[in-house]
Scaffold this motif. Structure first.
Motif, mmCIF file in Angstrom:
data_model
loop_
_atom_site.group_PDB
_atom_site.id
_atom_site.type_symbol
_atom_site.label_atom_id
_atom_site.label_comp_id
_atom_site.label_asym_id
_atom_site.label_seq_id
_atom_site.Cartn_x
_atom_site.Cartn_y
_atom_site.Cartn_z
ATOM 1 N N SER A 147 2.005 2.010 -3.529
ATOM 2 C CA SER A 147 0.897 2.575 -4.316
ATOM 3 C C SER A 147 0.671 4.033 -3.941
ATOM 4 O O SER A 147 0.427 4.884 -4.812
ATOM 5 N N GLU A 180 0.832 -1.204 0.000
ATOM 6 C CA GLU A 180 0.000 0.000 0.000
ATOM 7 C C GLU A 180 0.868 1.257 0.000
ATOM 8 O O GLU A 180 0.508 2.268 -0.612
ATOM 9 N N GLU A 215 3.325 6.257 -5.438
ATOM 10 C CA GLU A 215 3.062 6.493 -6.863
ATOM 11 C C GLU A 215 2.013 7.577 -7.035
ATOM 12 O O GLU A 215 2.140 8.465 -7.885
#
Length: 613
Positions: free
Chosen positions: A554, A551, A557
């Protein structure tokens, strides 16, 4: 001679606005602006002067005086001491809030111009609000606290005093030896008084760096030691970066096949994949670099003050079998640790050494040994930074995730606690400017303010700030400043519910866990459930809570695509750190009711016996 009538405050702003330097092949103002928190003592005088000079000296408002000074210091560090900022505050608590930052700049040899307001020079309305009254010395004010942590200090009692003081301040800020914080305590009445200043004082001046060559005798001794060495090691310090010597160091190390280790301040002098790079050295260094330091017969330390973390408390570099050469622009540092001094500018003297050494690879077998040790360390890096799916990830696993989501142009920012140690050991720096860690003063609270300063200095780079929950709680206000100034940073907050680094140190010295992790503190730790993401959101940032390394990647990003600052929070394990087998001198009680402390003291005395005296 022509004169211009100005208030003292106007003269100060006008003078520093006219100081320039060539940086990155461009002629630019030395001062990127002024951070100001106004109050009585600076709002009427300096505030008015800065208002009319916004084109030449932009003014930024922060939320905490210590924070804004940290931001200014980080700005200077990110600009390799070529550009800097001014910080001004009110008298009293506003001024003394900046003292911690002054000490940080002093320890790290970084330039910042501090202009705190001061009490009335004429003393007519004494005692004024926030004035410290010293019963036997009416000239003492709170600003005297700056004296031991300033490279240059002056209290401006009269407007004409600036004619002498400002050029000396400028010289100090740029001097490669004396570089550090300058404090000009500025009484509020003097700020507003007018004087006929010579116009020549305000003529644009373009400064250049002073680059001293080494003395021929010292150079000859250094060349002799290197020429006869079998296992030389270079230690690159911050002076390599400030001297713009990274490229010549790379060429020198490659030409002669000499491995290069790095201090905290020098990390990034060589990219991590450079054939001669062996990583950080010392207490927070790589096992590879430390092993090479133990085996080396000649150590060339460049631009470092060799503090205790670098030398493993004087057990790593000093021995009868080892020659230590200190290449440093300052004699104060070059003479440390019974070293063979080599005084001069890093870039200039490296070039002198290169010209004097045999122009063939001298130490190929030794470099192969260094490469083999470094390969082992890099294999260990892969293991400790891998995502193993544990409920509470380690600091190393978090850093691995950040690195996997980073680009070569990105900057990592940190300070204090356990994270700088993990970064020095594990972060794969991509070259000068990619690694920004304040560890000379190890000041909690620098991280977010410092990240803002790095972003202001290098706006085209993504800036990642890693910070623990303890440090975040000490100072987080400049996250809001980053929103206001539209300077995007990404903050990764590792919540281990307390001061995990000191808890590990406490237990490592045989002590019981006490007053560091929240679970070991007085009160009700169960009541302490802080939603850091919500807190960041309340200040205008994007706030994200994650519960795993996947997580986190992500979220990183997503943060890259955000146009304003983001804070990502996750829980981490407070007990795990990467072991490199090093030792640090932390005094342990000779007598204790705890047998574990008594045993730790016995081990401490054994380790201490390795120190030279």
């Amino acid at each position: 001679m022509q004169y211009v009538r100005l208030t003292a405050a106007q003269a100060l702003v006008k003078f520093f606005s006219q100081q320039y330097i060539v940086h990155n092949n461009e002629e630019v103002p030395i001062f990127g602006g002024a951070f100001a928190i106004f109050g009585h003592g600076n709002v009427a005088g300096l505030g008015e002067a800065l208002y009319h000079a916004q084109d030449s000296m932009p003014t930024f408002r922060a939320h905490n005086e210590q924070g804004m000074a940290h931001t200014a210091i980080a700005y200077a560090k990110a600009n390799f001491r070529k550009r800097m900022m001014m910080c001004t505050s009110s008298i009293g608590p506003g001024a003394t809030n900046m003292v911690t930052a002054a000490a940080l700049a002093h320890a790290n040899r970084l330039p910042v111009l501090l202009v705190p307001g001061d009490t009335f020079a004429n003393r007519k309305p004494d005692p004024v609000l926030q004035q410290i009254e010293h019963f036997t010395d009416p000239g003492v004010t709170a600003n005297d606290c700056f004296k031991p942590v300033s490279r240059y200090f002056d209290r401006i009692h009269r407007p004409e005093q600036l004619i002498h003081s400002m050029p000396v301040a400028m010289q100090t800020l740029l001097d490669p030896v004396n570089c550090g914080p300058v404090t000009l305590a500025f009484p509020q009445d003097v700020q507003t008084e007018a004087f006929d200043y010579p116009e020549s004082l305000f003529v644009k001046k373009v400064h250049s760096l002073r680059r001293a060559s080494a003395h021929q005798d010292e150079l000859a001794h250094a060349l002799s030691a290197l020429q006869s060495a079998e296992k030389p090691l270079i230690i690159a310090g911050g002076g390599v970066l400030y001297s713009e010597a990274a490229e010549v160091l790379s060429d020198f190390a490659l030409a002669h096949q000499i491995p290069v280790a790095e201090t905290q301040a020098g990390k990034g002098a060589l990219p991590w994949e450079h054939p001669c790079a062996v990583g950080g050295i010392g207490v927070t260094g790589s096992a590879a670099a430390n092993q090479l330091a133990q085996e080396a017969d000649v150590v060339l330390a460049i631009g470092t003050r060799l503090q205790d973390f670098t030398t493993e408390s004087r057990t790593l570099l000093e021995s009868h079998q080892k020659t230590l050469i200190q290449l440093n622009v300052g004699v104060f540092d070059a003479e440390k640790h019974n070293a063979q001094p080599l005084v001069g500018d890093a870039r200039t003297v490296i070039m002198q050494l290169s010209e004097g050494l045999t122009p063939v690879p001298l130490f190929k077998d030794w470099l192969n040994r260094a490469k083999a040790l470094n390969a082992q360390w890099q294999s260990m890096y892969d293991n400790v930074t891998a995502d193993t799916g544990t409920e509470l990830p380690s600091d190393a696993q978090v850093l691995g995730a950040i690195k996997r989501q980073s680009n070569t142009s990105d900057v990592i920012v940190c300070a204090a606690g356990g994270l700088p140690g993990e970064l020095h050991k594990l972060w794969r720096a991509e070259g000068p400017g990619s690694y920004h860690v304040e560890y000379g003063f190890s000041c909690m609270g620098y991280e977010i303010a410092g990240g803002l300063g790095v972003k202001m200095a290098t706006p085209k780079r993504e800036v990642f700030v890693v910070v623990g929950d303890g440090s975040y709680m000490m100072m987080n206000s400049e996250l809001a400043t980053s929103i206001m100034l539209e300077q995007k940073i990404t903050v990764i907050l590792l919540d281990n519910r307390g001061f995990g680094c000191i808890n590990r140190l406490q237990q490592g010295t045989g002590n019981a866990p006490f007053n560091n992790l929240l679970e070991n503190c007085a009160g009700n730790p169960d009541a302490m459930h802080i939603d850091f993401a919500a807190h960041a959101s309340a200040m205008g940032a994007h706030g994200i809570s994650v519960s795993s390394i996947g997580e986190l990647e992500s979220a990183l990003e997503k943060a890259r695509s955000n146009t304003k600052s983001t804070l990502i929070s996750l829980n981490t394990d407070p007990h795990i750190s990467t072991d490199n087998g090093s030792w640090w001198d932390v005094a342990i009680p000779e007598i204790s009711q705890r047998e574990s402390v008594n045993q730790a003291h016995k081990e401490y005395k054994g380790a201490q016996s390795k120190q030279p005296y």
